[in-house]
Design a protein around this motif. Structure first.
Motif, PDB file in Angstrom:
ATOM      1  N   PRO A   7     -32.154 -25.297  -5.205  1.00 20.99           N
ATOM      2  CA  PRO A   7     -31.910 -24.972  -6.610  1.00 20.99           C
ATOM      3  C   PRO A   7     -32.529 -26.038  -7.513  1.00 20.99           C
ATOM      4  O   PRO A   7     -32.633 -27.207  -7.124  1.00 20.99           O
ATOM      5  N   ASN A   8     -32.924 -25.639  -8.701  1.00 19.96           N
ATOM      6  CA  ASN A   8     -33.572 -26.540  -9.663  1.00 19.96           C
ATOM      7  C   ASN A   8     -34.939 -27.013  -9.151  1.00 19.96           C
ATOM      8  O   ASN A   8     -35.321 -28.169  -9.326  1.00 19.96           O
ATOM      9  N   SER A   9     -35.660 -26.086  -8.499  1.00 17.26           N
ATOM     10  CA  SER A   9     -37.034 -26.379  -8.080  1.00 17.26           C
ATOM     11  C   SER A   9     -37.999 -25.588  -8.955  1.00 17.26           C
ATOM     12  O   SER A   9     -37.694 -24.479  -9.399  1.00 17.26           O
ATOM     13  N   MET A  10     -39.180 -26.161  -9.175  1.00 15.44           N
ATOM     14  CA  MET A  10     -40.145 -25.526 -10.070  1.00 15.44           C
ATOM     15  C   MET A  10     -41.549 -26.000  -9.723  1.00 15.44           C
ATOM     16  O   MET A  10     -41.738 -27.107  -9.199  1.00 15.44           O
ATOM     17  N   TYR A  11     -42.541 -25.147  -9.979  1.00 14.06           N
ATOM     18  CA  TYR A  11     -43.933 -25.526  -9.771  1.00 14.06           C
ATOM     19  C   TYR A  11     -44.465 -26.217 -11.016  1.00 14.06           C
ATOM     20  O   TYR A  11     -44.376 -25.692 -12.123  1.00 14.06           O
ATOM     21  N   ASP A  12     -45.017 -27.408 -10.850  1.00 12.43           N
ATOM     22  CA  ASP A  12     -45.599 -28.184 -11.943  1.00 12.43           C
ATOM     23  C   ASP A  12     -47.086 -27.862 -12.021  1.00 12.43           C
ATOM     24  O   ASP A  12     -47.855 -28.227 -11.125  1.00 12.43           O
ATOM     25  N   GLU A  13     -47.500 -27.167 -13.069  1.00 11.15           N
ATOM     26  CA  GLU A  13     -48.893 -26.748 -13.207  1.00 11.15           C
ATOM     27  C   GLU A  13     -49.829 -27.946 -13.339  1.00 11.15           C
ATOM     28  O   GLU A  13     -50.966 -27.901 -12.863  1.00 11.15           O
ATOM     29  N   ASN A  14     -49.379 -29.014 -13.964  1.00 10.45           N
ATOM     30  CA  ASN A  14     -50.228 -30.184 -14.149  1.00 10.45           C
ATOM     31  C   ASN A  14     -50.423 -30.945 -12.841  1.00 10.45           C
ATOM     32  O   ASN A  14     -51.529 -31.386 -12.525  1.00 10.45           O
TER      33      ASN A  14
ATOM     34  N   PHE B 273     -41.632 -29.392  -7.428  1.00  7.76           N
ATOM     35  CA  PHE B 273     -40.714 -30.520  -7.451  1.00  7.76           C
ATOM     36  C   PHE B 273     -39.286 -30.004  -7.439  1.00  7.76           C
ATOM     37  O   PHE B 273     -39.005 -28.841  -7.758  1.00  7.76           O
ATOM     38  N   TRP B 274     -38.383 -30.878  -7.068  1.00 12.82           N
ATOM     39  CA  TRP B 274     -36.950 -30.591  -7.058  1.00 12.82           C
ATOM     40  C   TRP B 274     -36.246 -31.588  -7.962  1.00 12.82           C
ATOM     41  O   TRP B 274     -36.468 -32.795  -7.852  1.00 12.82           O
ATOM     42  N   TYR B 275     -35.404 -31.074  -8.853  1.00 15.39           N
ATOM     43  CA  TYR B 275     -34.596 -31.935  -9.723  1.00 15.39           C
ATOM     44  C   TYR B 275     -33.173 -31.917  -9.174  1.00 15.39           C
ATOM     45  O   TYR B 275     -32.569 -30.854  -9.034  1.00 15.39           O
ATOM     46  N   SER B 276     -32.658 -33.090  -8.864  1.00 17.68           N
ATOM     47  CA  SER B 276     -31.402 -33.176  -8.110  1.00 17.68           C
ATOM     48  C   SER B 276     -30.141 -33.157  -8.966  1.00 17.68           C
ATOM     49  O   SER B 276     -29.083 -33.533  -8.492  1.00 17.68           O
TER      50      SER B 276
ATOM     51  N   LYS C  14     -40.347 -37.059 -15.264  1.00 10.48           N
ATOM     52  CA  LYS C  14     -41.054 -37.074 -13.989  1.00 10.48           C
ATOM     53  C   LYS C  14     -40.460 -38.104 -13.034  1.00 10.48           C
ATOM     54  O   LYS C  14     -40.493 -37.926 -11.815  1.00 10.48           O
ATOM     55  N   SER C  15     -39.927 -39.172 -13.580  1.00  8.88           N
ATOM     56  CA  SER C  15     -39.340 -40.215 -12.737  1.00  8.88           C
ATOM     57  C   SER C  15     -38.082 -39.734 -12.026  1.00  8.88           C
ATOM     58  O   SER C  15     -37.648 -40.347 -11.045  1.00  8.88           O
ATOM     59  N   GLU C  16     -37.490 -38.622 -12.500  1.00  8.18           N
ATOM     60  CA  GLU C  16     -36.279 -38.090 -11.891  1.00  8.18           C
ATOM     61  C   GLU C  16     -36.563 -36.885 -10.995  1.00  8.18           C
ATOM     62  O   GLU C  16     -35.638 -36.271 -10.472  1.00  8.18           O
ATOM     63  N   ARG C  17     -37.823 -36.554 -10.838  1.00 11.73           N
ATOM     64  CA  ARG C  17     -38.198 -35.407 -10.016  1.00 11.73           C
ATOM     65  C   ARG C  17     -38.555 -35.861  -8.596  1.00 11.73           C
ATOM     66  O   ARG C  17     -39.067 -36.955  -8.401  1.00 11.73           O
TER      67      ARG C  17
ATOM     68  N   LYS D 150     -37.186 -23.708 -18.666  1.00 10.28           N
ATOM     69  CA  LYS D 150     -37.505 -24.541 -19.838  1.00 10.28           C
ATOM     70  C   LYS D 150     -36.909 -25.934 -19.697  1.00 10.28           C
ATOM     71  O   LYS D 150     -37.565 -26.938 -19.983  1.00 10.28           O
ATOM     72  N   ASP D 151     -35.646 -25.999 -19.273  1.00  8.31           N
ATOM     73  CA  ASP D 151     -34.994 -27.303 -19.114  1.00  8.31           C
ATOM     74  C   ASP D 151     -35.638 -28.108 -17.981  1.00  8.31           C
ATOM     75  O   ASP D 151     -35.788 -29.328 -18.080  1.00  8.31           O
ATOM     76  N   LEU D 152     -36.018 -27.424 -16.879  1.00  6.72           N
ATOM     77  CA  LEU D 152     -36.673 -28.130 -15.775  1.00  6.72           C
ATOM     78  C   LEU D 152     -38.011 -28.717 -16.214  1.00  6.72           C
ATOM     79  O   LEU D 152     -38.381 -29.825 -15.805  1.00  6.72           O
ATOM     80  N   ALA D 153     -38.752 -27.972 -17.053  1.00  7.14           N
ATOM     81  CA  ALA D 153     -40.047 -28.452 -17.530  1.00  7.14           C
ATOM     82  C   ALA D 153     -39.907 -29.688 -18.397  1.00  7.14           C
ATOM     83  O   ALA D 153     -40.854 -30.478 -18.527  1.00  7.14           O
TER      84      ALA D 153
END
Length: 246
Positions: free
Chosen positions: A116-123, A128-131, A146-149, A139-142
């Motif tokens: 859960p809370n995983s998303m593809y980073d286009e850049n 990545f996974w946000y814990s 980056k230091s927390e991903r 939107k919130d995941l984007a």
């Protein structure tokens, strides 16, 4: 992850090999026929484990080859559903993460089987996974730092659970221009070309990159990186004696 199956088959030995040890010639012929070939609904053939029996060879009229009826045990790569394995991240696309074991590369983690809370980073061109404990929308995941991903970096060891296994039999199409065919093959998704596909789950605690969970970030052992090409090629039919041989 690795099984043995007993097989009965008939293999030819060319006249130029008649002066060599028949056991070595038979084993070499069997490995050429079954190594790195798909055994339908069983797994990927790796190598001949041992030869159980071999009848006296017979020369047939017309070609001079010696034919041997043999029974042998073949080592298979055949993971079961629910098995936990460690491999390496090979690549990321917006649809999946691809994993390699060194000798087998058709292991895929679709987005639905990510934590859960995983998303593809286009850049960054990777997932990545946000814990965080609370579920977040795209939107919130984007907008997370980056230091927390926790990114799924290519080349990193990854622990996964086998979620399902898919078999695909690809029939040849109509004749096409060789140049055009090569271009189409390069553009085609590797998952679509594979005959044997493993879908992997990394959504549970303890799964994912091993350095997320191991305090020292130590890498675990994974399969030897012996190269086998074209995992989508099927072996010729032999007589399979049993599903697993002890």
């Amino acid at each position: 992850m690795f099984n043995l199956i007993a097989i009965k088959d008939t293999v030819p030995v060319a006249p130029k090999a008649f002066g060599l040890d028949p056991a070595l010639c038979i084993q070499d012929a069997l490995n050429k026929k079954f190594s790195n070939k798909l055994i339908p609904e069983r797994g990927l053939g790796l190598s001949v484990y041992d030869i159980l029996t071999a009848e006296d060879g017979r020369v047939t009229w017309g070609n001079g080859q010696m034919f041997y009826k043999v029974s042998f045990r073949l080592m298979l790569f055949a993971p079961f559903v629910g098995e936990v394995i460690v491999g390496k991240v090979l690549a990321c696309t917006p649809e999946y993460i691809r994993i390699t074991l060194g000798f087998f590369e058709d292991i895929y983690v679709p987005q639905s089987l990510l934590p859960p809370n995983s998303m593809y980073d286009e850049n960054e061109r990777r997932f990545f996974w946000y814990s965080g404990e609370e579920p977040l929308d795209a939107k919130d995941l984007a907008n997370t730092l980056k230091s927390e991903r926790f990114y799924f970096d290519p080349g990193e060891p990854i622990r996964f659970r086998v979620d399902s296994i898919e078999w695909h039999e690809h029939e040849p199409g109509p004749p096409v221009d060789r140049t055009q065919q090569n271009e189409e093959e390069e553009e085609k998704d590797p998952k679509e070309k594979a005959g044997y596909v493993i879908l992997a789950d990394v959504s549970e605690q303890g799964l994912g990159l091993t350095n997320w969970w191991d305090e020292g970030g130590e890498e675990e052992e994974y399969a030897d990186e012996k190269e086998y090409a074209d995992e989508g090629e099927y072996a010729d039919e032999g007589e399979y004696v049993d599903e697993e041989a002890e």
